[in-house]
Scaffold this active site. Structure first.
Site, PDB file in Angstrom:
ATOM      1  N   ASP A  37       0.915  -1.014  -0.096  1.00  0.00           N
ATOM      2  CA  ASP A  37      -0.141   0.325   0.170  1.00  0.00           C
ATOM      3  C   ASP A  37       0.934   1.105  -0.029  1.00  0.00           C
ATOM      4  O   ASP A  37       2.022   1.266   0.763  1.00  0.00           O
ATOM      5  CB  ASP A  37      -0.742   0.288   1.171  1.00  0.00           C
ATOM      6  CG  ASP A  37      -2.187   0.907   1.324  1.00  0.00           C
ATOM      7  OD1 ASP A  37      -3.199   0.338   0.857  1.00  0.00           O
ATOM      8  OD2 ASP A  37      -1.889   2.061   0.874  1.00  0.00           O
ATOM      9  N   THR A 126     -15.739  -2.515 -10.016  1.00  0.00           N
ATOM     10  CA  THR A 126     -16.915  -1.952  -9.557  1.00  0.00           C
ATOM     11  C   THR A 126     -18.000  -1.968 -10.254  1.00  0.00           C
ATOM     12  O   THR A 126     -18.017  -2.121 -11.553  1.00  0.00           O
ATOM     13  CB  THR A 126     -16.309  -0.483  -9.071  1.00  0.00           C
ATOM     14  OG1 THR A 126     -17.626   0.253  -8.970  1.00  0.00           O
ATOM     15  CG2 THR A 126     -15.770   0.224 -10.364  1.00  0.00           C
ATOM     16  N   ASP A 127     -19.108  -1.829  -9.741  1.00  0.00           N
ATOM     17  CA  ASP A 127     -20.251  -1.709 -10.717  1.00  0.00           C
ATOM     18  C   ASP A 127     -20.428  -0.644 -11.454  1.00  0.00           C
ATOM     19  O   ASP A 127     -21.156  -0.467 -12.318  1.00  0.00           O
ATOM     20  CB  ASP A 127     -21.519  -2.210  -9.738  1.00  0.00           C
ATOM     21  CG  ASP A 127     -21.877  -0.753  -8.786  1.00  0.00           C
ATOM     22  OD1 ASP A 127     -21.000   0.008  -8.616  1.00  0.00           O
ATOM     23  OD2 ASP A 127     -22.923  -0.948  -8.006  1.00  0.00           O
ATOM     24  N   GLU A 128     -19.654   0.437 -11.092  1.00  0.00           N
ATOM     25  CA  GLU A 128     -19.652   1.844 -11.785  1.00  0.00           C
ATOM     26  C   GLU A 128     -19.049   1.464 -13.329  1.00  0.00           C
ATOM     27  O   GLU A 128     -19.264   2.439 -14.150  1.00  0.00           O
ATOM     28  CB  GLU A 128     -18.981   2.874 -11.089  1.00  0.00           C
ATOM     29  CG  GLU A 128     -19.672   3.220  -9.663  1.00  0.00           C
ATOM     30  CD  GLU A 128     -18.903   4.509  -8.967  1.00  0.00           C
ATOM     31  OE1 GLU A 128     -18.722   5.371  -9.738  1.00  0.00           O
ATOM     32  OE2 GLU A 128     -18.923   4.577  -7.862  1.00  0.00           O
ATOM     33  N   TYR A 152     -13.117   8.007 -12.759  1.00  0.00           N
ATOM     34  CA  TYR A 152     -12.763   6.938 -11.941  1.00  0.00           C
ATOM     35  C   TYR A 152     -13.380   5.659 -12.493  1.00  0.00           C
ATOM     36  O   TYR A 152     -12.648   4.722 -12.863  1.00  0.00           O
ATOM     37  CB  TYR A 152     -13.628   6.935 -10.477  1.00  0.00           C
ATOM     38  CG  TYR A 152     -13.516   5.847  -9.735  1.00  0.00           C
ATOM     39  CD1 TYR A 152     -12.446   5.390  -9.200  1.00  0.00           C
ATOM     40  CD2 TYR A 152     -14.801   5.150  -9.586  1.00  0.00           C
ATOM     41  CE1 TYR A 152     -12.912   4.022  -8.689  1.00  0.00           C
ATOM     42  CE2 TYR A 152     -14.971   4.135  -8.976  1.00  0.00           C
ATOM     43  CZ  TYR A 152     -14.059   3.530  -8.371  1.00  0.00           C
ATOM     44  OH  TYR A 152     -14.168   2.506  -7.662  1.00  0.00           O
ATOM     45  N   ALA A 154     -14.024   4.984 -15.521  1.00  0.00           N
ATOM     46  CA  ALA A 154     -13.387   4.845 -16.828  1.00  0.00           C
ATOM     47  C   ALA A 154     -11.939   4.192 -16.586  1.00  0.00           C
ATOM     48  O   ALA A 154     -11.418   2.968 -17.353  1.00  0.00           O
ATOM     49  CB  ALA A 154     -13.128   6.030 -17.743  1.00  0.00           C
ATOM     50  N   LYS A 156     -11.269   2.481 -13.795  1.00  0.00           N
ATOM     51  CA  LYS A 156     -11.580   0.793 -13.436  1.00  0.00           C
ATOM     52  C   LYS A 156     -11.921   0.059 -14.492  1.00  0.00           C
ATOM     53  O   LYS A 156     -11.756  -1.247 -14.468  1.00  0.00           O
ATOM     54  CB  LYS A 156     -12.699   0.973 -12.321  1.00  0.00           C
ATOM     55  CG  LYS A 156     -12.202   1.739 -11.184  1.00  0.00           C
ATOM     56  CD  LYS A 156     -11.108   1.114 -10.303  1.00  0.00           C
ATOM     57  CE  LYS A 156     -11.366  -0.272  -9.754  1.00  0.00           C
ATOM     58  NZ  LYS A 156     -10.385  -0.730  -8.886  1.00  0.00           N
ATOM     59  N   VAL A 208     -26.063  16.573   1.169  1.00  0.00           N
ATOM     60  CA  VAL A 208     -26.771  15.816   0.126  1.00  0.00           C
ATOM     61  C   VAL A 208     -26.806  16.322  -1.091  1.00  0.00           C
ATOM     62  O   VAL A 208     -27.094  17.502  -1.373  1.00  0.00           O
ATOM     63  CB  VAL A 208     -28.081  15.106   0.772  1.00  0.00           C
ATOM     64  CG1 VAL A 208     -28.757  14.301  -0.345  1.00  0.00           C
ATOM     65  CG2 VAL A 208     -28.066  14.586   2.054  1.00  0.00           C
ATOM     66  N   TYR A 209     -25.841  15.586  -2.136  1.00  0.00           N
ATOM     67  CA  TYR A 209     -26.086  16.191  -3.533  1.00  0.00           C
ATOM     68  C   TYR A 209     -27.479  16.290  -3.934  1.00  0.00           C
ATOM     69  O   TYR A 209     -28.144  15.376  -3.593  1.00  0.00           O
ATOM     70  CB  TYR A 209     -25.251  15.219  -4.401  1.00  0.00           C
ATOM     71  CG  TYR A 209     -23.763  15.112  -4.257  1.00  0.00           C
ATOM     72  CD1 TYR A 209     -23.102  16.131  -4.543  1.00  0.00           C
ATOM     73  CD2 TYR A 209     -23.174  13.844  -4.006  1.00  0.00           C
ATOM     74  CE1 TYR A 209     -21.616  15.877  -4.436  1.00  0.00           C
ATOM     75  CE2 TYR A 209     -21.811  13.925  -3.905  1.00  0.00           C
ATOM     76  CZ  TYR A 209     -21.045  14.978  -4.347  1.00  0.00           C
ATOM     77  OH  TYR A 209     -19.764  14.879  -4.174  1.00  0.00           O
TER      78      TYR A 209
HETATM   79  P1  NAD Z   1      -9.890   3.410  -0.622  1.00  0.00           P
HETATM   80  O1  NAD Z   1      -9.643   4.607  -1.022  1.00  0.00           O
HETATM   81  O2  NAD Z   1     -10.547   3.466   0.800  1.00  0.00           O
HETATM   82  O3  NAD Z   1      -8.471   2.467  -0.315  1.00  0.00           O
HETATM   83  C1  NAD Z   1      -7.685   2.274  -1.231  1.00  0.00           C
HETATM   84  C2  NAD Z   1      -6.191   2.080  -1.016  1.00  0.00           C
HETATM   85  O4  NAD Z   1      -5.503   2.025  -1.915  1.00  0.00           O
HETATM   86  C3  NAD Z   1      -5.581   3.216   0.012  1.00  0.00           C
HETATM   87  O5  NAD Z   1      -5.084   2.307   1.262  1.00  0.00           O
HETATM   88  C4  NAD Z   1      -4.508   3.759  -0.631  1.00  0.00           C
HETATM   89  O6  NAD Z   1      -3.457   4.069   0.003  1.00  0.00           O
HETATM   90  C5  NAD Z   1      -3.882   2.555  -1.690  1.00  0.00           C
HETATM   91  N1  NAD Z   1      -3.470   3.295  -2.804  1.00  0.00           N
HETATM   92  C6  NAD Z   1      -3.662   4.114  -3.621  1.00  0.00           C
HETATM   93  N2  NAD Z   1      -2.910   4.259  -4.609  1.00  0.00           N
HETATM   94  C7  NAD Z   1      -1.900   3.250  -4.474  1.00  0.00           C
HETATM   95  C8  NAD Z   1      -0.863   3.018  -5.313  1.00  0.00           C
HETATM   96  N3  NAD Z   1      -0.774   3.686  -6.364  1.00  0.00           N
HETATM   97  N4  NAD Z   1      -0.106   1.861  -4.722  1.00  0.00           N
HETATM   98  C9  NAD Z   1      -0.474   1.217  -3.784  1.00  0.00           C
HETATM   99  N5  NAD Z   1      -1.414   1.646  -3.078  1.00  0.00           N
HETATM  100  C10 NAD Z   1      -2.122   2.497  -3.358  1.00  0.00           C
HETATM  101  O7  NAD Z   1     -10.590   2.578  -1.420  1.00  0.00           O
HETATM  102  P2  NAD Z   1     -11.941   1.393  -1.118  1.00  0.00           P
HETATM  103  O8  NAD Z   1     -13.129   2.037  -0.854  1.00  0.00           O
HETATM  104  O9  NAD Z   1     -11.361   0.703  -0.037  1.00  0.00           O
HETATM  105  O10 NAD Z   1     -11.730   0.564  -2.583  1.00  0.00           O
HETATM  106  C11 NAD Z   1     -10.875  -0.648  -2.671  1.00  0.00           C
HETATM  107  C12 NAD Z   1     -11.191  -1.086  -3.865  1.00  0.00           C
HETATM  108  O11 NAD Z   1     -12.569  -1.538  -3.987  1.00  0.00           O
HETATM  109  C13 NAD Z   1     -10.688  -0.262  -5.267  1.00  0.00           C
HETATM  110  O12 NAD Z   1     -10.218  -0.926  -6.221  1.00  0.00           O
HETATM  111  C14 NAD Z   1     -12.063   0.255  -5.582  1.00  0.00           C
HETATM  112  O13 NAD Z   1     -12.217   0.695  -6.966  1.00  0.00           O
HETATM  113  C15 NAD Z   1     -12.963  -0.857  -5.398  1.00  0.00           C
HETATM  114  N6  NAD Z   1     -14.590  -0.564  -4.990  1.00  0.00           N
HETATM  115  C16 NAD Z   1     -14.984   0.103  -3.842  1.00  0.00           C
HETATM  116  C17 NAD Z   1     -16.204   0.414  -3.814  1.00  0.00           C
HETATM  117  C18 NAD Z   1     -16.689   1.006  -2.303  1.00  0.00           C
HETATM  118  O14 NAD Z   1     -18.030   1.229  -2.078  1.00  0.00           O
HETATM  119  N7  NAD Z   1     -15.828   1.479  -1.531  1.00  0.00           N
HETATM  120  C19 NAD Z   1     -17.127  -0.221  -4.411  1.00  0.00           C
HETATM  121  C20 NAD Z   1     -16.866  -0.861  -5.713  1.00  0.00           C
HETATM  122  C21 NAD Z   1     -15.479  -1.020  -5.906  1.00  0.00           C
END
Ligand code: NAD
Length: 327
Positions: A37, A126-128, A152, A154, A156, A208-209
């Site tokens: 990380d 992600t579902d996005e 974001y 795009a 993903k 709220v948006y």
């Molecule tokens: P978050 O932002 O809380 O955590 C992301 C982590 O990645 C952080 O610890 C950050 O330090 C680390 N990080 C960022 N850039 C980095 C890099 N270049 N190298 C190494 N580490 C790096 O995100 P989250 O909400 O926990 O999401 C985790 C994953 O799940 C993501 O891939 C996100 O796209 C996906 N996701 C999240 C959700 C949601 O609701 N939170 C929904 C769908 C998908």
């Protein structure tokens, strides 16, 4: 640990979902975890404090897009769970470059390392990537076209498609999960539920948006993490699994639920300008994941109560994450 422990590299393990993935993996007796990380504003070692000192746990601060680091770490593990990402849609609108670098290049670098060392990878997508659902009850299945609408989403989608391409081109065992909105303890306070919860607990207006018309599906983070592990354990290489089956409600109803859960006055709900290109609704079918034996365990109300309790007890954590976000 009598049997040989499986060693899993979790990227982004200091973030919200990543840290719950680490919890779920280390709940298993015969697993070792290395976290990679970069500790951006969104990551915190505090999210992993339960595992500090555990001989089965190693933390490495580094960048997923760093070829040398990725190659060295992937060589030493049995599989990769790739959750590192720039994850906040609003930030992708003001600064897309970091999203392309971490989400697209970072995924390509990890895929190359997995290819070089013959390791399977689970991609947390992600579902996005599907874009927005119609304003009805329709749900996206895994074969729906990808029509991302924010930088974001795009980035993903590009990473998600790279995984599919590496599977087809190189025969690599890559599995993808596309998850709905997660919520729960340790979620960065810039995201909707922690924003509402911390505002309500601090006695500030809940921002709220628009008029709160947008609808989202919410799944408690431990169920979300369990969905990832089901796909990792029993998913077919090359397949995509949606993680959905959450509780759908409008952002206004979500803010009202937070007021009810925190004891805040619903009159403290305030409206702010809408996000550009704000998707109206997301919703996915999760039949494929359910066929692997997964189903959600935590009802929305129970998850929200647990979340509120956690933020009540971790006020300084949220303050520190907010300060980190301004650096
Ligand atoms: P978050 O932002 O809380 O955590 C992301 C982590 O990645 C952080 O610890 C950050 O330090 C680390 N990080 C960022 N850039 C980095 C890099 N270049 N190298 C190494 N580490 C790096 O995100 P989250 O909400 O926990 O999401 C985790 C994953 O799940 C993501 O891939 C996100 O796209 C996906 N996701 C999240 C959700 C949601 O609701 N939170 C929904 C769908 C998908």
């Amino acid at each position: 640990m009598s049997e040989r422990a499986e060693h899993v590299l979790v990227t982004g393990g200091a973030g919200f979902i990543g840290s719950h993935l680490v919890d779920a993996l280390l709940d298993r007796p015969a697993v070792r975890v290395t976290v990679l990380d970069a500790l951006t504003y969104a990551g915190s070692r505090a999210n992993l404090s339960a595992h500090e000192g555990d001989e089965r746990f190693v933390f490495v601060e580094g960048d997923v897009a760093d070829t040398g680091v990725a190659d060295r770490l992937v060589a030493g593990v049995d599989r990769v769970l790739h959750a590192a990402a720039e994850s906040h849609v609003d930030r992708s609108i003001t600064g897309p470059a970091a999203f392309v670098r971490t989400n697209v290049t970072g995924t390509q670098v990890l895929l190359d390392a997995c290819r070089a060392h013959g390791r399977p990878l689970l991609m947390v997508s992600t579902d996005e990537v599907y874009g927005a659902n119609a304003d009805d009850d329709s749900l996206f299945a895994e074969d729906a076209p990808l029509r991302p609408r924010s930088p974001y989403a795009a980035s993903k989608a590009a990473a998600d498609l790279l995984c599919a391409a590496y599977h087809v081109t190189y025969g690599m065992p890559v599995t993808v999960v596309r998850g709905t909105n997660a919520f729960g303890p340790r979620q960065n306070p810039e995201k909707a539920i922690p924003t509402y919860v911390t505002a309500a607990l601090d006695g500030r207006p809940l921002p709220v948006y628009d008029r709160g018309r947008q609808r989202r599906e919410w799944l408690f983070v431990t169920d979300w993490a369990a969905g990832c592990l089901a796909a990792m354990d029993r998913g077919e290489p090359g397949a995509v699994y949606n993680i959905g089956a959450g509780h759908e409600l409008s952002n206004l109803d979500l803010a009202r639920a937070v007021c009810a859960g925190t004891g805040a006055d619903p009159a403290s709900i305030g409206f702010v300008d809408d996000r550009p290109g704000h998707d109206f609704r997301y919703g996915v079918r999760s039949d494929l994941l359910r066929a692997l034996g997964w189903s959600p365990r935590v009802a929305f109300d129970e998850g929200l109560a647990r979340t509120v309790e956690w933020y009540r007890e971790h006020r300084s954590w949220a303050d520190e994450m907010r300060v980190a976000a301004t650096r």
